[in-house]
Enzyme design. Structure first.
Site, PDB file in Angstrom:
ATOM      1  N   ASP A 186     -48.878 -90.527  18.796  1.00  0.00           N
ATOM      2  CA  ASP A 186     -48.649 -89.782  17.574  1.00  0.00           C
ATOM      3  C   ASP A 186     -47.544 -88.772  17.805  1.00  0.00           C
ATOM      4  O   ASP A 186     -46.842 -88.371  16.881  1.00  0.00           O
ATOM      5  CB  ASP A 186     -49.935 -89.072  17.163  1.00  0.00           C
ATOM      6  CG  ASP A 186     -50.031 -88.945  15.668  1.00  0.00           C
ATOM      7  OD1 ASP A 186     -50.096 -89.984  15.000  1.00  0.00           O
ATOM      8  OD2 ASP A 186     -49.984 -87.805  15.164  1.00  0.00           O
ATOM      9  N   ASN A 196     -52.360 -88.871  21.328  1.00  0.00           N
ATOM     10  CA  ASN A 196     -52.751 -90.073  20.594  1.00  0.00           C
ATOM     11  C   ASN A 196     -54.232 -89.960  20.254  1.00  0.00           C
ATOM     12  O   ASN A 196     -54.907 -89.018  20.670  1.00  0.00           O
ATOM     13  CB  ASN A 196     -52.457 -91.317  21.449  1.00  0.00           C
ATOM     14  CG  ASN A 196     -52.507 -92.601  20.649  1.00  0.00           C
ATOM     15  OD1 ASN A 196     -51.973 -92.667  19.542  1.00  0.00           O
ATOM     16  ND2 ASN A 196     -53.143 -93.617  21.191  1.00  0.00           N
ATOM     17  N   LYS A 197     -54.729 -90.905  19.479  1.00  0.00           N
ATOM     18  CA  LYS A 197     -56.117 -90.921  19.036  1.00  0.00           C
ATOM     19  C   LYS A 197     -57.075 -90.496  20.163  1.00  0.00           C
ATOM     20  O   LYS A 197     -56.970 -91.001  21.279  1.00  0.00           O
ATOM     21  CB  LYS A 197     -56.469 -92.338  18.567  1.00  0.00           C
ATOM     22  CG  LYS A 197     -57.839 -92.494  17.958  1.00  0.00           C
ATOM     23  CD  LYS A 197     -57.959 -91.795  16.611  1.00  0.00           C
ATOM     24  CE  LYS A 197     -59.389 -91.530  16.217  1.00  0.00           C
ATOM     25  NZ  LYS A 197     -60.091 -92.692  15.675  1.00  0.00           N
TER      26      LYS A 197
END
Lengths: 275, 275
Positions: A186, A196-197
């Site tokens: 991200d 990121n997630k």
């Protein structure tokens, strides 16, 4: 004051829950283009200053938004603004394709790829590898609570790529069965941390512990030129399970030392110490 | 042939999904006691050989079941069998209480304890710490897909212990906020690996990466005298999410090197190299 139509795009960006940095940057570029179609001269210049602030405020620490606002000049010339906004969108799409092309070269015959959540860059890599006739299989997490993994499973079904869906908690167990880890990003900080997630950091730790190479995939506009990993602001969207509030930060931070490389449209970035 | 009532207990053990090794061992001991109430002499001896095999077959590599069968002698004397079965149950309950007592000593004032899934031994530790007047808070995972964490949240609510529920994928993110990790164990191998709810290994890795001490809590009968970590058989209960089959191994394996100690009723076991 920004026109209502432009404001609506920004509101949509703020309300977004699932789609990540690429989508947000594209939406932002569309807002710029729309503005350029509606204004010119001094009015446009003022509005451009306002929209820059609004877009940054969608997520203060997101590189894709920051880089978008740096890409568009503040000028009274609407043609220039429009062409730069369109260039940003075009470059983004080309970057994604090139990441697919470069990343697919990392995939060997019969590779077992583990991933987490849904990344359009990772999907592009898998598509490209498929086009090149490579055979591989994918281990993917369902990615609770929004189940982005199930969306990826649907795409892989269409591509006829064999896959297994696992719970997020089994990332450790299944990373032992993988030969390669690929995740999206991200946001990437100046000091090389991959945002990121949430759960990505766990996958990186498990891959490190099991000697499985771990790569991120991201367009270069997701690299923040100044942001440090400790400055990252992580959005939270708590929810309720059986009457209990569940904390739900969307992202976590994976430090450089667990990352073999970042696949960008320019090539694979590796930590300087390893060059 | 075992009596129907005894067979029913064993079937119940086989069908069990959520409750772990302590519950299974207790159920097994109850099956032994029932058998001793129904038979004697040669018939009992034969049935004891049969029940030993049946109980081992519930889970071939589970220490609690293996140790239970070693605890009960094969004899025609029903009084002896009954008293040993009852002794096993009594010792188990005492062990749990003593684990609570010993483990609670690890909890300092204002400790932030992270745990995964539901462990009755961990709950006993928290209860004991509460009785000793200690203040602490707990970070716990919801533990998808069966949400054992929510059951723990209910217990903590009753104890008036402050807690936060997180998704399993946020284990990495929240281990940074913790000062102590406590988990239960379903099984411990001879070479010191801790078998517990899938995700425990991820918590251990994240704690290791963030210098948070990680402890397991287990009655000594969960330590297998011969089993090696590579021989552990992990039960799977796949389920379906939005039409896709989701792999669901219930447990994962955490190697000794990530464990600060195992809290047993005899004291805290630590790896020999650290003595």
């Amino acid at each position: 004051m920004l026109p209502t139509e432009v404001k609506m795009i920004i509101e949509e960006m703020k309300a977004e829950r699932i789609r990540g940095a690429s989508w947000l940057a594209k939406k932002g570029a569309e807002a710029y283009r729309l503005l350029a179609e509606m204004m010119e001269g001094e009015e446009l210049e003022k509005a451009l200053e306002e929209i820059r602030e609004e877009i940054i405020n969608v997520n203060m620490t997101m590189a894709s938004l920051y880089n978008l606002t740096r890409f568009i000049p503040i000028t009274g010339n609407p043609t220039l603004v429009k062409s730069k906004a369109e260039e940003f969108i075009k470059l983004s799409e080309e970057a994604k394709r090139e990441i697919g092309n470069i990343g697919s070269e990392l995939i060997d015959e019969n590779e077992v790829i583990i991933t987490h959540s849904f990344s359009s860059a990772v999907l592009e890599i898998l598509k490209s590898a498929r086009r090149k006739g490579k055979r591989f299989r994918v281990i993917l997490t369902e990615s609770n609570p929004d189940y982005e993994g199930i969306a990826l499973a649907r795409e892989l079904e269409k591509l006829d790529v064999p896959f297994e869906v696992i719970t997020d908690a089994q990332i450790g167990l299944f990373s032992k069965k993988a030969t390669l880890a690929l995740v999206g990003a991200d946001n990437i900080t100046q000091d090389g941390a991959l945002i990121n997630k949430a759960g990505t950091y766990l996958l990186a730790l498990a891959c490190h512990d099991n000697s499985v190479p771990f790569y991120g995939a991201a367009e270069s506009f997701k690299i923040h030129p100044e942001l440090k990993s400790e400055e990252v602001e992580i959005i939270e969207r708590p929810y309720t399970r059986q009457g209990f509030r569940v904390r739900n930060y969307l992202f976590d931070i994976t430090p450089w030392k667990y990352i073999r490389g970042i696949i960008t449209e320019f090539g694979v970035l590796i930590p300087p110490k390893e060059i």
